[in-house]
Design a protein around this motif. Structure first.
Motif, short mmCIF file in Angstrom:
data_model
loop_
_atom_site.label_atom_id
_atom_site.label_comp_id
_atom_site.label_asym_id
_atom_site.label_seq_id
_atom_site.Cartn_x
_atom_site.Cartn_y
_atom_site.Cartn_z
N ILE A 1 33.17 49.87 -7.43
CA ILE A 1 32.34 50.10 -8.61
C ILE A 1 32.00 51.57 -8.74
O ILE A 1 32.06 52.16 -9.83
CB ILE A 1 31.07 49.22 -8.53
CG1 ILE A 1 31.44 47.74 -8.64
CG2 ILE A 1 30.07 49.61 -9.62
CD1 ILE A 1 30.31 46.79 -8.28
N SER A 2 31.67 52.20 -7.62
CA SER A 2 31.35 53.62 -7.64
C SER A 2 32.57 54.46 -7.98
O SER A 2 32.47 55.43 -8.75
CB SER A 2 30.80 54.03 -6.27
OG SER A 2 30.56 55.41 -6.21
N SER A 3 33.73 54.10 -7.45
CA SER A 3 34.94 54.90 -7.68
C SER A 3 35.33 54.90 -9.15
O SER A 3 35.96 55.85 -9.63
CB SER A 3 36.09 54.37 -6.83
OG SER A 3 36.55 53.10 -7.29
N THR B 1 27.50 53.53 -13.13
CA THR B 1 26.33 54.23 -12.60
C THR B 1 25.31 53.30 -11.94
O THR B 1 24.35 53.79 -11.34
CB THR B 1 25.64 55.03 -13.72
OG1 THR B 1 25.31 54.14 -14.80
CG2 THR B 1 26.55 56.12 -14.25
N ALA B 2 25.52 51.98 -12.05
CA ALA B 2 24.56 51.05 -11.46
C ALA B 2 25.21 49.70 -11.27
O ALA B 2 26.31 49.43 -11.77
CB ALA B 2 23.31 50.92 -12.35
N ILE B 3 24.50 48.85 -10.55
CA ILE B 3 24.92 47.46 -10.39
C ILE B 3 23.79 46.53 -10.83
O ILE B 3 22.62 46.92 -10.87
CB ILE B 3 25.31 47.12 -8.94
CG1 ILE B 3 24.09 47.24 -8.00
CG2 ILE B 3 26.48 47.97 -8.47
CD1 ILE B 3 24.29 46.60 -6.65
N TYR C 1 29.06 44.92 -17.06
CA TYR C 1 30.25 44.07 -17.01
C TYR C 1 30.05 43.00 -15.95
O TYR C 1 29.87 43.29 -14.77
CB TYR C 1 31.50 44.94 -16.77
CG TYR C 1 31.78 45.72 -18.03
CD1 TYR C 1 32.68 45.25 -18.98
CD2 TYR C 1 31.06 46.88 -18.33
CE1 TYR C 1 32.89 45.93 -20.17
CE2 TYR C 1 31.27 47.57 -19.53
CZ TYR C 1 32.18 47.08 -20.44
OH TYR C 1 32.37 47.75 -21.63
N GLU C 2 30.01 41.75 -16.44
CA GLU C 2 29.77 40.60 -15.58
C GLU C 2 30.89 39.60 -15.84
O GLU C 2 30.82 38.81 -16.78
CB GLU C 2 28.40 39.97 -15.86
CG GLU C 2 28.07 38.86 -14.88
CD GLU C 2 26.91 38.00 -15.35
OE1 GLU C 2 26.08 37.63 -14.50
OE2 GLU C 2 26.84 37.69 -16.55
N VAL C 3 31.92 39.66 -15.03
CA VAL C 3 33.09 38.80 -15.22
C VAL C 3 33.27 37.93 -13.99
O VAL C 3 32.98 38.35 -12.88
CB VAL C 3 34.36 39.63 -15.49
CG1 VAL C 3 34.18 40.52 -16.71
CG2 VAL C 3 34.75 40.47 -14.29
N TYR D 1 27.83 47.29 -13.40
CA TYR D 1 28.75 46.21 -13.05
C TYR D 1 27.98 45.23 -12.17
O TYR D 1 27.29 45.64 -11.24
CB TYR D 1 29.96 46.76 -12.29
CG TYR D 1 31.19 45.89 -12.37
CD1 TYR D 1 32.28 46.27 -13.15
CD2 TYR D 1 31.27 44.69 -11.69
CE1 TYR D 1 33.41 45.47 -13.24
CE2 TYR D 1 32.38 43.88 -11.77
CZ TYR D 1 33.45 44.28 -12.55
OH TYR D 1 34.57 43.48 -12.65
N ALA D 2 28.09 43.95 -12.48
CA ALA D 2 27.38 42.93 -11.70
C ALA D 2 28.05 42.77 -10.34
O ALA D 2 29.25 42.46 -10.25
CB ALA D 2 27.37 41.60 -12.45
N SER D 3 27.31 42.96 -9.28
CA SER D 3 27.88 42.96 -7.94
C SER D 3 28.56 41.63 -7.60
O SER D 3 29.57 41.60 -6.88
CB SER D 3 26.80 43.25 -6.90
OG SER D 3 25.85 42.20 -6.81
#
Length: 351
Positions: free
Chosen positions: A36-38, A42-44, A310-312, A15-17
């Motif tokens: 994101i972790s919850s 697995t990464a950002i 996922y970059e929204v 997921y894009a931070s």
């Protein structure tokens, strides 16, 4: 074409931070990392603006974007925060307006100074991939002969550290707005550590959609012809791009802009699709209208099973932005991931 379920379930998720929460007023980075972790990503993708904003919190003062000593201190601190949440840092982004400046220009010197600094940040935060967006600098300010040599030199700089360059077509780019444009450039660069960052928004938003029209689609050609052209482009992608030259697929949808955007650039020189990208990009199945699954399926048909990220930038249908429940939103994103893969494999996801 059907896909093996086991291979789809092996796809790693990021997921894009920078893209969680109100695009105009993002919440603190650590709150976003928690969410994101919850949701079991697995990464950002770590964004440079997030390094700057967290840096103010961590060091107690604003950081000069060119103070790479301090930026590396902050990047290392973010790495530790990610490790505590069992998150990797998949990529540093977005490195922009890098390629094609005239030789001996101040802009070219700045571009390569930034590259050296960003490589230092990569080492500090523990990532091995740099995203480079195809430049949107006006063509009259660039020297097209330098685009490929510049990217070749950057790839070589990254290779010294075992790093990769993920080149993305930004659909408002002045020289490479489509996936085929950046693929041709990547082939010409001829380096083993350069590949593609593909994106459902950039592909569908550039080749099929148009935020300046009343229909939300490109209207220069009849609708039936547009559909044929777009799906032929996706077939070409599947046939021509080797899976190992795709480094990641970024995923988002788009709202149809109400009313249509002006066709003119804004006061900063940003083109309509660039403005659209900033605030009008929800998760798939959440109010958008782009053929996201069609793009995703074309990428999967290459055999690619790497990162789905996922970059929204979800400012709502009006683009004005609202505060959200971060944990609930990232869980929706996790459900969207499962639904998207199910649609690509031919399952009924209408319910």
């Amino acid at each position: 074409m059907t896909f093996d379920d086991a291979s789809l379930h092996s796809i790693p998720t990021s997921y894009a931070s920078c893209s969680l929460g109100n695009p105009s007023n993002p919440p603190p980075l650590l709150e976003r990392l928690d969410a994101i972790s919850s949701a079991k990503f697995t990464a950002i993708e770590l964004s440079f603006p997030d390094i700057l904003s967290f840096g103010f919190q961590h060091l107690g003062h604003d950081i000069d974007p060119k103070n790479f000593d301090e930026l590396c201190i902050v990047a290392e601190a973010i790495k530790k925060q990610c490790q505590q949440r069992e998150l990797g840092i998949m990529m540093l982004q977005p490195f922009s307006n890098f390629e094609g400046w005239p030789k001996d220009s101040d802009e070219r010197k700045d571009a390569f100074d930034r590259a050296e600094g960003w490589i230092r940040i990569m080492r500090a935060c523990g990532t091995d991939m740099l995203q480079v967006g195809s430049s949107d600098t006006p063509l009259d300010k660039l020297d097209g002969k330098n685009i490929i040599p510049d990217l070749r030199q950057l790839a070589d700089m990254l290779n010294e550290h075992g790093f990769k360059l993920a080149y993305e077509n930004w659909c408002w780019s002045s020289h490479a707005p489509d996936w085929l444009d950046v693929w041709n450039i990547v082939k010409a660069v001829e380096r083993p550590n350069i590949g593609l960052c593909l994106d459902t928004f950039q592909t569908a938003g550039g080749e099929w959609a148009d935020p300046t029209t009343s229909s939300g689609r490109i209207e220069d050609v009849p609708e039936e012809q547009l559909e044929k052209q777009f799906h032929q482009s996706l077939r070409d992608l599947t046939k021509s791009v080797p899976k190992d030259k795709i480094y990641l697929l970024q995923i988002s949808d788009a709202y149809q802009s109400p009313p249509p955007f002006s066709t003119k650039t804004d006061e900063s020189g940003l083109r309509p699709r660039g403005r659209w990208s900033h605030d009008f990009r929800p998760l798939p199945y959440n109010g958008g209208y782009l053929p996201v699954a069609a793009v995703t399926k074309a990428v999967l048909q290459t055999g690619f099973r790497g990162w789905f990220s996922y970059e929204v930038f979800d400012g709502g249908p009006d683009g004005k932005g609202t505060d959200i429940d971060l944990a609930a939103y990232t869980q929706i994103a996790r459900n969207v991931h499962d639904k998207l893969l199910a649609e690509c494999s031919g399952m009924d996801v209408s319910s």
